[in-house]
Design an enzyme around this catalytic site. Sequence first.
Site, PDB file in Angstrom:
ATOM      1  N   SER A  34       0.815  -1.219   0.000  1.00 33.97           N
ATOM      2  CA  SER A  34       0.000   0.000   0.000  1.00 33.97           C
ATOM      3  C   SER A  34       0.846   1.266   0.000  1.00 33.97           C
ATOM      4  CB  SER A  34      -0.920   0.003   1.222  1.00 33.97           C
ATOM      5  OG  SER A  34      -0.155  -0.129   2.400  1.00 33.97           O
ATOM      6  N   ASN A 121      -1.845  -2.329  13.566  1.00 33.02           N
ATOM      7  CA  ASN A 121      -3.283  -2.051  13.589  1.00 33.02           C
ATOM      8  C   ASN A 121      -3.617  -0.761  14.336  1.00 33.02           C
ATOM      9  OD1 ASN A 121      -3.326  -4.438  12.284  1.00 33.02           O
ATOM     10  ND2 ASN A 121      -4.315  -5.620  13.920  1.00 33.02           N
ATOM     11  N   HIS A 167     -39.224  24.302  -9.617  1.00 33.49           N
ATOM     12  CA  HIS A 167     -39.299  23.439 -10.808  1.00 33.49           C
ATOM     13  C   HIS A 167     -38.537  24.053 -11.987  1.00 33.49           C
ATOM     14  CE1 HIS A 167     -42.729  21.404  -8.737  1.00 33.49           C
ATOM     15  NE2 HIS A 167     -42.966  22.637  -8.323  1.00 33.49           N
ATOM     16  N   SER A 288     -12.975  25.991 -27.056  1.00 31.32           N
ATOM     17  CA  SER A 288     -13.282  24.800 -27.839  1.00 31.32           C
ATOM     18  C   SER A 288     -12.248  24.683 -28.946  1.00 31.32           C
ATOM     19  CB  SER A 288     -14.676  24.930 -28.447  1.00 31.32           C
ATOM     20  OG  SER A 288     -14.775  24.158 -29.629  1.00 31.32           O
ATOM     21  N   LYS A 294     -16.323  29.830 -28.509  1.00 30.07           N
ATOM     22  CA  LYS A 294     -16.739  29.204 -27.257  1.00 30.07           C
ATOM     23  C   LYS A 294     -15.948  29.663 -26.041  1.00 30.07           C
ATOM     24  CE  LYS A 294     -19.190  25.570 -27.141  1.00 30.07           C
ATOM     25  NZ  LYS A 294     -20.458  25.432 -26.445  1.00 30.07           N
ATOM     26  N   GLU A 301     -18.698  22.948 -14.314  1.00 33.21           N
ATOM     27  CA  GLU A 301     -19.115  21.590 -14.697  1.00 33.21           C
ATOM     28  C   GLU A 301     -18.378  20.558 -13.862  1.00 33.21           C
ATOM     29  OE1 GLU A 301     -20.125  21.591 -19.404  1.00 33.21           O
ATOM     30  OE2 GLU A 301     -18.150  22.326 -18.893  1.00 33.21           O
ATOM     31  N   GLN A 333      -7.370  -1.738   4.621  1.00 32.16           N
ATOM     32  CA  GLN A 333      -6.337  -0.979   3.901  1.00 32.16           C
ATOM     33  C   GLN A 333      -6.950  -0.242   2.709  1.00 32.16           C
ATOM     34  OE1 GLN A 333      -2.204  -2.470   3.463  1.00 32.16           O
ATOM     35  NE2 GLN A 333      -2.812  -2.845   1.351  1.00 32.16           N
ATOM     36  N   LYS A 336      -7.847   3.894   2.365  1.00 30.19           N
ATOM     37  CA  LYS A 336      -7.012   5.087   2.153  1.00 30.19           C
ATOM     38  C   LYS A 336      -7.158   5.735   0.791  1.00 30.19           C
ATOM     39  CE  LYS A 336      -4.053   3.296   5.507  1.00 30.19           C
ATOM     40  NZ  LYS A 336      -4.884   2.085   5.369  1.00 30.19           N
TER      41      LYS A 336
END
Length: 472
Positions: A34, A121, A167, A288, A294, A301, A333, A336
């Site tokens: 790890s 541990n 709405h 873009s 653009k 986003e 483990q 993480k």
Amino acid sequence: MSGATGTNAAPHDEQVWHGWLTGNSSLLEEINASVRFDHRLARHDIDGSIAHARMLAARRVITEQEADAIVAGLELVREEIRTGAFTFDPALEDVHMNVEARLRTLIGPVAGRLHTARSRNDQVAVDTRMWVRDAIDRLDALLARLITVIAVRAEAHHGDVMPGFTHLQCAQPVTIGHHLLAYGEMLLRDRDRLRSARRRLDESPLGAAALAGTVHPVDPEDTARRLGFGRVFRNSLDAVSDRDFILDYLSAGATLAVHLSRLGEELVIWSTPQFGFIELPEHLCAGSSIMPQKRNPDLPELMRAKSGRVFGDLMALLTVMKGLPLAYSRDMQEDKEALFDAADTLEVSVRAAEAMLRGITFRTRKTRADAALGNAVATDLADWLVADRSLPFREAHTVVAGLVKWLGVQGKELKDAAPGDLAGFDERFATLPAEVLTVEHAVTRRNSPGGTAPALVREAAAELHRRNTETD
Ligand code: ARG
């Protein structure tokens, strides 16, 4: 990160369980190691080890000289890690073994005394708690800055009118300040959730050892104090086997991510030409590759999308934990990567939100004009019939609904009508003051507690700032 051979790589016969396990499997290393990600716990691991060594000396489990040698060695390891001179070795599995192996190389066999009355541990449990504690503090500070920006911008726009939606249909006019302050409330609650998670995690698990406590005369209060924990574990099995403190952080984070995502969504739609409520800061827009005109809202986003990662991280850890027998299992483990990913994601998202809210320009003429669309003052008319003509609200509602329909047939909305037109529909409107049809009137009159009236919004912005900066 580095390859398998590093300066601190211990030969196989130096591995901690030497004498018990033999052989080596690259598959085991691949699935088991790890250190590729848990190297991020290194600083806390060293802090935890120093506290443990000092406590062991205070309880005469090791000598002061031994503790001094261990602490000096750990400080050297810390410095090597800080400067990038340290090479983490996956053959040593995790950050804990890497640090200890290097300590042994630096100070010799006395390093072996550090792991008295301790297991990985309780070591990983304490390291991760300290890491989450720091992550909470970082996120909380970022949120405080974001809320400050919200309070400042809300104050500046306390009287600017925009459409209020339900709405996503025009409902009633509100002020921009009021709309922004709604996010301030959400984010203050997010801070509160984080702080309550912090209070619960403020408990040191060191001294639990592997699962059952230890025969050595440890002093968990002492290590807790040295590491800045307010309390000590009460049950050794629990201390090493729960990760609810991470789940608390992730679930508070998931709720925060929902809020940021909704804000991101609003910024996206507000920035379209169709809405045209805001101008995005150019330095935070992307272009873009094909459409030269653009200016894309990539940043909001991503504020919206990144929530998905945080929800996934929470779901991943819930799923990892749900069937585990007590006490520790290696499954844990897997906590993480989810934790680190969520923390990184949340921090960048809050910073992005802050930059956006600082940088956007509100197009207040457009928001004001749009506030009048969709018969948004219809409720005000009904309320006027109630207050001035003593109609029951249900009846007033029916009258105005009929009026709106009648105007609609003529291709008109309330904003296009004069009080005289309305009296043509129902003579009870004959005494209607023209201002009741204005959006300014609509917001100014909504001065009930927590309402959108500019005067209240101004006070609420100051109040938000005060609540955001008060220390608990
Ligand atoms: N790297 C391990 C983890 O993160 C440390 C604890 C290992 N304990 C054990 N008994 N194998 O969970």
